[in-house]
Each structure stands twice: as C-alpha cells, then as structure tokens.
Design a protein around this motif. Structure first.
Motif, mmCIF file in Angstrom:
data_model
loop_
_atom_site.group_PDB
_atom_site.id
_atom_site.type_symbol
_atom_site.label_atom_id
_atom_site.label_comp_id
_atom_site.label_asym_id
_atom_site.label_seq_id
_atom_site.Cartn_x
_atom_site.Cartn_y
_atom_site.Cartn_z
ATOM 1 N N TRP A 1 -10.743 -14.888 28.527
ATOM 2 C CA TRP A 1 -9.483 -16.789 28.794
ATOM 3 C C TRP A 1 -9.374 -16.646 30.169
ATOM 4 O O TRP A 1 -8.152 -16.414 30.869
ATOM 5 N N TRP B 1 -6.247 -21.697 26.640
ATOM 6 C CA TRP B 1 -6.482 -21.159 27.506
ATOM 7 C C TRP B 1 -7.002 -21.363 28.853
ATOM 8 O O TRP B 1 -7.098 -21.633 29.747
ATOM 9 N N GLY C 1 -5.472 -10.485 20.488
ATOM 10 C CA GLY C 1 -5.614 -11.388 19.813
ATOM 11 C C GLY C 1 -4.733 -11.480 18.842
ATOM 12 O O GLY C 1 -3.709 -12.421 18.690
ATOM 13 N N LEU D 1 -0.480 -13.797 18.880
ATOM 14 C CA LEU D 1 -0.511 -14.403 17.883
ATOM 15 C C LEU D 1 0.951 -14.642 17.031
ATOM 16 O O LEU D 1 1.235 -15.386 16.667
ATOM 17 N N TYR E 1 -5.021 -23.597 20.800
ATOM 18 C CA TYR E 1 -6.127 -22.625 21.440
ATOM 19 C C TYR E 1 -5.828 -23.682 22.736
ATOM 20 O O TYR E 1 -6.742 -24.046 23.371
ATOM 21 N N GLN F 1 -0.474 -17.745 26.263
ATOM 22 C CA GLN F 1 -1.797 -18.108 25.889
ATOM 23 C C GLN F 1 -2.003 -19.695 27.110
ATOM 24 O O GLN F 1 -2.389 -19.823 27.708
ATOM 25 N N SER G 1 -0.330 -19.238 22.010
ATOM 26 C CA SER G 1 -1.098 -19.335 20.585
ATOM 27 C C SER G 1 -0.458 -19.799 19.925
ATOM 28 O O SER G 1 0.706 -18.810 19.060
#
Length: 310
Positions: free
Chosen positions: A209, A128, A21, A25, A126, A172, A98
């Motif tokens: 997600w 998703w 994750g 990012l 965020y 995302q 993201s």
C-alpha cells in the motif's frame, strides 16, 4: 541449501505480512452501525472541540446510487435544503478503513452534513489506492452536470462546490487519503485532508500500500490514538516521521487513551473544526489550530501536538 533457507525466510515474511493485514482488519472491523448522536459519548477537553461535536444547523438527507464498481454504491449525505436552494455546497470524500463500509458510518456522515457539507462514501473495503475516492469525485462531477433527456435535473445540479473539496480516511483509508491527494487524476481538486491513524509508512509498504507523504501539497491534519495498546499501527516515532515528510501546512496530534479502531470518530470535534476552517473559512474553528494559543495545544485529551500552518 541456501536457496531453501531463503525460500523459507520469504514464506515466513509473507505469512507475517498476511497476519498483519488480518490484524488490521480485526482492529478496525465493526459489524454494527454507528449510533445516532454518537458524539454525545466523546469526552472533550476544549470549548471549540465541544462546540464542533454538536450537531450543526442543517437538517440532513440521504441519497444513494448503485454502481457496477466493486464498491457497490455511492452513499451521499447532504443538507436537505440543497434540494430547493440555489447555491453550492462544499464536499467531504471518505476513504474507508480496512474491512469497513460507508453504510456503517452513516451517522457520522450525517453529522458532517449537518454543517453544510456534501459527504460521499462507498462500500469499499480496500481503499489504500484511492480508486474509490477518485470515482467519487467523478460521480459528483456527473451529478453536478446531469440533465436527463426529458430535461429533469439531478438534485445536485450545479450545487457542488468543487473549489472546496476535502477528504478523510482512517487506517488503510488514511493511506487512501494521501494517495488521493498525491497520486490520482483529481489530486489537485482537494483543498484539505484528514488522515486518521494512517498505517505507518513501513507497514504500508510491506502490505503493498505504498504512499509518498513528501508529495502532499494541501493542508493536512494527521491524528492517531495513544495509550490504546495498538500504537504499533503508527507509533509516535512513525507519526513524527510521517509528519516530517509533509512539506506544507500540517497539524499532528495523538488522542490519549484511544485505541486504533476508535480514532475513526473520537477526534470528530477537531475534524469538523478543521474542515469548517479549511473549506468554509470559519475563523472560530480556526482558533483550534492557529494564533498564539491554539486550543488543541492545551487540550488534555491530546498530546504530542505539532502545528505548522499559515
């Protein structure tokens, strides 16, 4: 002993997921805003692609409105003539990648608006689960009907074409696109979609997600980068897997020598052609994807192209 081992394995897996994750990012994060006329730096390989990378015929304007939601505000780019004309305009909803915010991509949304679209984004980081996308649609519905107690109308009053709504998202945000068109209250409002380098199904599931591409019922253009060194976000095998799960009209392609982070803008010529065809009935734009010899099939900037559209 076994319990301790399993607990340790579980912790390791959680750490790996967290690191993935964080890496996503890092791959998509950008601190500076996209520059005006950013399209001038994009290399093209086809006449249609090049044509739809040029600014459109509409002068554009911008409106924003704060909200108590976690994504802070709605950011709307639109054709300036909307303020005085009495007609409806198609819509593009944006799902951010993201760590990205809509304000950083304002130049891109102004570019989309120059083709006659109302483009709505947020500061959501965020996306998703498509919550922001769903709220954008609800906000547009409110603006479309808004008359104050004093009789003052919103500039968008009765000017939003809800029969022609598209959605786009990166990384995302690509997951957010799929969830918006399959798993929200307004999923049936969407007429076309673009998923830019969406997080692959296995990784998305590990990151919690989840999405189900088999539920997609609208034409969708799925694009990723190739040769950028970070193909693991969605490899060719994973892209093919995703494509195979989509039951309806669909196009798939990978842009060569394109890192994950730059896929958010590098395919905009064909992104605009896709939305112009799907939402405005532009037959010239359609030639990029249809006929006996679709342009994208012969464009040296793209490979692994698959098309299944009516």
């Amino acid at each position: 002993m076994v319990k301790k081992f399993l607990k340790a394995i579980g912790i390791i897996i959680l750490v790996i997921i967290a690191l993935i994750g964080i890496l996503l990012l890092w791959l998509t994060h950008r601190d500076s805003s996209l520059k005006e006329n950013y399209q001038d730096d994009i290399q093209t390989g086809g006449a249609i692609e090049a044509a739809y990378l040029q600014n459109g015929p509409y002068e554009t304007a911008y409106y924003e409105e704060a909200t108590a939601q976690i994504f802070e505000k709605y950011e709307i780019s639109y054709p300036k003539e909307l303020e005085t004309e009495n007609k409806k305009y198609p819509v593009i909803v944006v799902c951010n990648g993201s760590g990205w915010k809509g304000s950083l991509n304002k130049a891109q949304y102004q570019f989309y608006a120059s083709y006659g679209f109302i483009v709505i984004a947020t500061e959501e980081t965020y996306s998703w689960n498509a919550f922001g996308a769903e709220m954008c649609i609800r906000h547009l519905e409110r603006l479309n009907d808004y008359i104050s107690d004093e009789g003052e109308k919103s500039i968008f009053y009765q000017k939003i074409d809800f029969d022609n709504v598209g959605i786009i998202g990166h990384s995302q945000g690509g997951v957010g696109v799929i969830n918006a068109i399959t798993n929200t209250d307004h999923k049936d409002i969407y007429k076309a979609a673009v998923a830019l380098s969406p997080t692959n199904e296995e990784m998305a599931s590990a990151l919690e997600w989840p999405y189900d591409a088999s539920k997609i019922q609208v034409p969708i253009f799925v694009i990723s980068g190739e040769g950028g060194g970070d193909d693991w976000v969605i490899t060719l095998e994973q892209l093919n897997q995703l494509y195979s799960h989509i039951p309806g009209n669909k196009v798939m392609a990978r842009r060569v020598n394109t890192p994950h982070g730059t896929t958010v803008v590098s395919e905009d010529g064909y992104v605009m052609a896709w939305f112009m065809w799907q939402l405005q009935g532009d037959e010239e734009a359609a030639k990029a994807f249809t006929g006996d010899n679709p342009e994208i099939m012969n464009n040296e900037q793209y490979r692994d192209v698959a098309i299944s559209v009516e």
